[in-house]
Scaffold this motif. Structure first.
Motif, PDB file in Angstrom:
ATOM      1  N   LYS A 336       0.945  -1.256   0.000  1.00 60.36           N
ATOM      2  CA  LYS A 336       0.045  -0.034   0.049  1.00 60.36           C
ATOM      3  C   LYS A 336       0.883   1.389   0.029  1.00 60.36           C
ATOM      4  O   LYS A 336       2.024   1.297   0.550  1.00 60.36           O
ATOM      5  CB  LYS A 336      -0.797   0.037   1.116  1.00 60.36           C
ATOM      6  CG  LYS A 336      -2.111  -1.183   1.238  1.00 60.36           C
ATOM      7  CD  LYS A 336      -3.106  -0.982   2.425  1.00 60.36           C
ATOM      8  CE  LYS A 336      -4.045  -2.223   2.365  1.00 60.36           C
ATOM      9  NZ  LYS A 336      -4.908  -1.976   3.372  1.00 60.36           N
ATOM     10  N   LEU A 337       0.383   2.485  -0.623  1.00 59.09           N
ATOM     11  CA  LEU A 337       1.071   3.653  -0.647  1.00 59.09           C
ATOM     12  C   LEU A 337       0.346   4.606   0.404  1.00 59.09           C
ATOM     13  O   LEU A 337      -1.063   4.289   0.391  1.00 59.09           O
ATOM     14  CB  LEU A 337       1.074   4.037  -1.890  1.00 59.09           C
ATOM     15  CG  LEU A 337       2.168   3.454  -3.057  1.00 59.09           C
ATOM     16  CD1 LEU A 337       1.987   3.890  -4.405  1.00 59.09           C
ATOM     17  CD2 LEU A 337       3.496   3.509  -2.500  1.00 59.09           C
ATOM     18  N   SER A 338       0.880   5.616   0.891  1.00 58.95           N
ATOM     19  CA  SER A 338       0.405   6.366   1.741  1.00 58.95           C
ATOM     20  C   SER A 338       0.757   7.780   1.363  1.00 58.95           C
ATOM     21  O   SER A 338       1.925   7.812   0.985  1.00 58.95           O
ATOM     22  CB  SER A 338       0.586   6.197   3.237  1.00 58.95           C
ATOM     23  OG  SER A 338       0.003   4.822   3.516  1.00 58.95           O
ATOM     24  N   ASP A 341       4.808   9.241   0.776  1.00 58.87           N
ATOM     25  CA  ASP A 341       5.612   8.181   0.194  1.00 58.87           C
ATOM     26  C   ASP A 341       6.139   8.526  -0.984  1.00 58.87           C
ATOM     27  O   ASP A 341       5.585   9.442  -1.815  1.00 58.87           O
ATOM     28  CB  ASP A 341       4.875   6.998   0.162  1.00 58.87           C
ATOM     29  CG  ASP A 341       4.615   6.171   1.101  1.00 58.87           C
ATOM     30  OD1 ASP A 341       5.024   6.296   2.123  1.00 58.87           O
ATOM     31  OD2 ASP A 341       3.596   5.117   0.935  1.00 58.87           O
ATOM     32  N   ARG A 342       7.415   8.417  -1.165  1.00 57.38           N
ATOM     33  CA  ARG A 342       8.281   8.584  -2.336  1.00 57.38           C
ATOM     34  C   ARG A 342       8.310   7.562  -3.308  1.00 57.38           C
ATOM     35  O   ARG A 342       8.627   6.487  -3.057  1.00 57.38           O
ATOM     36  CB  ARG A 342       9.693   9.028  -1.783  1.00 57.38           C
ATOM     37  CG  ARG A 342      10.751   9.438  -2.872  1.00 57.38           C
ATOM     38  CD  ARG A 342      12.324   9.334  -2.167  1.00 57.38           C
ATOM     39  NE  ARG A 342      13.210   9.835  -3.099  1.00 57.38           N
ATOM     40  CZ  ARG A 342      13.339  11.333  -3.031  1.00 57.38           C
ATOM     41  NH1 ARG A 342      12.984  11.908  -1.965  1.00 57.38           N
ATOM     42  NH2 ARG A 342      14.495  11.729  -3.955  1.00 57.38           N
ATOM     43  N   VAL A 343       8.107   7.869  -4.751  1.00 56.05           N
ATOM     44  CA  VAL A 343       7.999   7.283  -5.834  1.00 56.05           C
ATOM     45  C   VAL A 343       9.071   7.590  -6.805  1.00 56.05           C
ATOM     46  O   VAL A 343       9.359   8.795  -6.746  1.00 56.05           O
ATOM     47  CB  VAL A 343       6.649   7.408  -6.471  1.00 56.05           C
ATOM     48  CG1 VAL A 343       6.581   6.273  -7.685  1.00 56.05           C
ATOM     49  CG2 VAL A 343       5.555   7.095  -5.475  1.00 56.05           C
ATOM     50  N   LEU A 365       1.752  12.181  -2.824  1.00 57.23           N
ATOM     51  CA  LEU A 365       3.047  11.624  -2.750  1.00 57.23           C
ATOM     52  C   LEU A 365       4.083  12.436  -3.634  1.00 57.23           C
ATOM     53  O   LEU A 365       3.883  13.503  -4.080  1.00 57.23           O
ATOM     54  CB  LEU A 365       3.006  10.086  -3.589  1.00 57.23           C
ATOM     55  CG  LEU A 365       2.182   8.959  -2.732  1.00 57.23           C
ATOM     56  CD1 LEU A 365       0.630   9.109  -2.910  1.00 57.23           C
ATOM     57  CD2 LEU A 365       2.372   7.582  -3.518  1.00 57.23           C
ATOM     58  N   SER A 373      14.833   5.503   1.375  1.00 57.33           N
ATOM     59  CA  SER A 373      13.527   5.762   1.954  1.00 57.33           C
ATOM     60  C   SER A 373      12.533   5.868   0.664  1.00 57.33           C
ATOM     61  O   SER A 373      10.986   5.964   1.125  1.00 57.33           O
ATOM     62  CB  SER A 373      13.502   7.095   2.517  1.00 57.33           C
ATOM     63  OG  SER A 373      13.971   8.117   1.580  1.00 57.33           O
ATOM     64  N   THR A 374      12.717   5.394  -0.260  1.00 56.97           N
ATOM     65  CA  THR A 374      11.906   5.140  -1.484  1.00 56.97           C
ATOM     66  C   THR A 374      10.955   4.121  -1.116  1.00 56.97           C
ATOM     67  O   THR A 374      11.323   3.105  -1.082  1.00 56.97           O
ATOM     68  CB  THR A 374      12.382   5.196  -2.796  1.00 56.97           C
ATOM     69  OG1 THR A 374      13.519   6.251  -3.150  1.00 56.97           O
ATOM     70  CG2 THR A 374      11.612   4.841  -4.143  1.00 56.97           C
ATOM     71  N   ALA A 375       9.697   4.412  -1.533  1.00 56.76           N
ATOM     72  CA  ALA A 375       8.493   3.275  -1.076  1.00 56.76           C
ATOM     73  C   ALA A 375       8.341   2.367  -2.343  1.00 56.76           C
ATOM     74  O   ALA A 375       8.071   1.197  -1.852  1.00 56.76           O
ATOM     75  CB  ALA A 375       7.038   4.151  -0.964  1.00 56.76           C
ATOM     76  N   ILE A 397      13.584  -2.625  -2.176  1.00 60.70           N
ATOM     77  CA  ILE A 397      12.253  -1.765  -2.422  1.00 60.70           C
ATOM     78  C   ILE A 397      11.679  -2.429  -3.876  1.00 60.70           C
ATOM     79  O   ILE A 397      12.112  -3.105  -4.764  1.00 60.70           O
ATOM     80  CB  ILE A 397      12.978  -0.319  -3.026  1.00 60.70           C
ATOM     81  CG1 ILE A 397      13.579   0.449  -2.000  1.00 60.70           C
ATOM     82  CG2 ILE A 397      11.522   0.450  -3.959  1.00 60.70           C
ATOM     83  CD1 ILE A 397      14.344   1.548  -2.468  1.00 60.70           C
TER      84      ILE A 397
END
Length: 414
Positions: A336-338, A341-343, A365, A373-375, A397
């Motif tokens: 899941k992304l919140s 978050d870093r893409v 995002l 720290s990249t999601a 990742i």
């Protein structure tokens, strides 16, 4: 002490909580530099029926004179003390190991047991979709002899471990796990060590493989979440013998719950799995009667209906833009992304990069370069050999396709 102990077990079934037992165990000692120092394996008398002989190739006659687990337990205990346990789908092997130790009168604390899982870490070192041991070995150019024997699988897993150590310049990303596993307080073995009796397989058997299901499993995408991969690995093993009793279905859900997956996620995962199977079946444009029957049989075992098979095939038959959605769903299960978050993106996208960046920002995002720290990394090709993709695998990742990312992004509240 230091080093690794690779363990593989063959079992009577999938659930030690329901009295399934180990019927064969292999131990391989590996140094911190990946060198195999010693190994041994033995059949184990489970003191019950041996389970699916067609899978592991072990008959009841084979184990009549084999030692019980209680008799080999002290030597296994000595093999793991002060070392890091390694297995392919470690959650499965360690659950069985813990239950067998406790049955043998060895009190374990701080359960569950932990180790290094080569299946989980394969996404960091191998450009391949399949989670199976044989496919991971093929991707690395490693041999796998006598598959589905504990000794063959354990030696292959030791080879994978050595490959991963070498790829990481012997600074593995699981470094923190080494301290916790090697510092684990194993209880001392009470009493006198019995004689260690090694009891090997009496004869090699060609374990028949189901080519249709085997092809599906090898093509199934990896999940971004290792918990899902662990569940799928157990599920795929359960499907091989084409029978899933009601109590086994309940136990599968318990395995999922122990991994932190909700019942709803499990049901959705089953539906996504069936749709991915349908896509594989339609790769050649034709679904044979045997393939259709297998889809219906697997659907029934997963608690799905024939109508779900029809829907899965209809979705798989849609034009190319509609294909591989099920694979994307499996690949992103549990992820899941919140907002915040870093893409990161890599490769030439089907959609303009600027459009993706705007969509990302609208959801709260951020876009940027790849850091620890990249999601998530979105790649035009998930098997990309780009620097970003290689770096993402080293950091653990998730690397997903545009289709998978679009689904994840749609689930983020703006």
């Amino acid at each position: 002490m230091s080093g690794y102990t690779v363990i593989d077990v063959e079992t009577t079934g999938l659930f030690p909580e329901k009295h399934d037992r180990i019927v064969e165990i292999a131990v391989v000692y590996v140094s911190d530099q990946g060198d195999i120092r010693d190994h041994w394996s033995t059949l184990v008398n489970p003191q019950r029926d041996v389970g699916p002989t067609r899978i592991h190739g072990i008959s009841s006659t084979d184990v009549l004179d084999a030692p019980t687990f209680r008799q080999v337990a002290p030597y296994i205990l000595r093999a793991v003390e002060g070392r890091t346990i390694v297995a392919h789908n470690a959650t499965f092997d360690l659950r069985f190991l813990a239950h067998e130790f406790i049955r043998s009168g060895i009190p374990l604390e701080n359960l569950p047991l932990h180790g290094v899982c080569t299946m989980q870490w394969s996404t960091s070192f191998i450009n391949g979709a399949s989670r199976r041991l044989v496919d991971c070995c093929n991707a690395c150019g490693l041999p796998l002899e006598n598959a589905h024997s504990a000794a063959g699988d354990a030696l292959a897993t030791a080879g994978l471990l050595a490959y991963f150590l070498n790829m990481s310049d012997f600074k593995p990303p699981w470094f923190e796990r080494l301290h916790s596993t090697r510092g684990y307080t194993w209880p001392p073995f009470p009493g006198v060590y019995p004689e260690l009796r090694i009891f090997g397989r009496r004869q090699a058997r060609d374990v028949p493989q189901d080519q249709w299901l085997d092809r599906i499993v090898s093509r199934m995408p990896r999940a971004a979440d290792p918990r899902v991969d662990g569940y799928l690995a157990v599920l795929e093993t359960a499907l091989v013998d084409r029978f899933l009793a009601e109590h086994e279905k309940d136990q599968l859900i318990n395995v999922a719950l122990e991994s932190g997956l909700t019942r709803g996620q499990v049901i959705d995962l089953h539906a996504d799995y069936l749709r991915a199977m349908a896509e594989v079946a339609l790769d050649d444009g034709v679904v044979t009667e045997d393939e259709r029957a297998d889809l219906e049989r697997v659907a029934a075992m997963l608690g799905l209906a024939n109508g779900d098979v029809n829907m899965a095939l209809e979705l798989a038959a849609e034009p190319e833009h509609g294909r591989h959605r099920a694979g994307s769903a499996v690949a992103t299960s549990g992820l899941k992304l919140s907002p915040g978050d870093r893409v990161c993106f890599t490769g030439e996208m089907g959609r303009p990069r600027s459009a993706w960046e705007q969509a990302v920002e609208r959801k709260g995002l951020s876009c940027g370069g790849l850091t620890k720290s990249t999601a998530i990394l979105v790649a035009a090709d998930p098997n990309s050999l780009s620097g970003k993709a290689e770096k993402a695998r080293r950091y653990g990742i998730p690397v997903v396709t545009e289709d998978a990312f679009e689904k994840l992004l749609s689930q983020v509240a703006p």
